[in-house]
Design a protein around this motif. Sequence first.
Motif: not given
Length: 318
Positions: A241-244, A277-282
């Motif tokens: 699993r990944a967070g970006l 999962l990514v944040d608003r920046g991505v």
Amino acid sequence: MADDPVERQLLGAEPALTRVEVAERAGVPPEVAQELWRLLGFAQQDDDAVAFVEADVVALRQAAELVELGILSPERQAALVRTWGRAFARLAEWQSTLLADVAADRGDLPELLPELVGEVVPKVEALQGYVWRRHLAGASARLFADGAPPDADALPLAVAFVDIVGFTSRSKELDERELVAWIEHFEAECSGIVVDHGGRVIKNIGDEVLFVVDEPTAAAEATLLMAARGDDGHDDFPQVRAGLAYGDVVARLGDVFGPTVNIASRLTSLARPGTVLVDRGVHDALAETDGLTFRRLHRTSVKGYAHLQSWALRRARD
């Protein structure tokens, strides 16, 4: 001190100097020499312990010269030297174990190890110097990409954490050698993917890898590829699993810091197996990118962030 042929070969001579004598010959105050020695992670020696060679004198003198040039300023000295010590200590532990295993496989360990050290170490030393120079050239090119060093302490980077799913249960099924081989395979495959996408691995943390990429598009492609390989039953790459996250990052002594890094870590803990999962920046940087889709998730409270907004990133064909 008992004669150790391996130590003598690595140091270039049999220890014949005390700590005080080394400091005197290098022209460095003993307390400064002792502090540098401690920061490098070496075991402390008594004043009368004969544990040093002429190479220690040269190294201490060179360190003093770097201080005079401002490279090892008071603000940088402790952190930089400590980083050197940690990095080379880990490398030395791994390499010494490798040499011992090779010598043991060939026959009698005490007899073959000194011979193997003499044969291998000069080649490893030369190769390490080459690798360091190539990385230094690449880092310098990135730093001076616009013709001058950046004024800001923080630079925009895409930061990703990729975590093995079910690591604890899987590790219990493997013996020590199998576990090491499994982790090394994961690290090697991740490193290859990151480099192929123009990124840099910052560190491996057990079952997790942290890497950065200048461009968020390339970072998204790298994390999606890892997730897809983990979901492929015919691929021995583990499920992940990944967070970006994408935003300003403070880079210091080979590590990265700041809210962007923290958010990427928090997203990884929230991600389901096989998910990125990514944040608003991505999201904002890649929202119009062909081939990618975003699914907005409910805001979540995690440590340090009361209402963290995230999106599940997928390829459009998925």
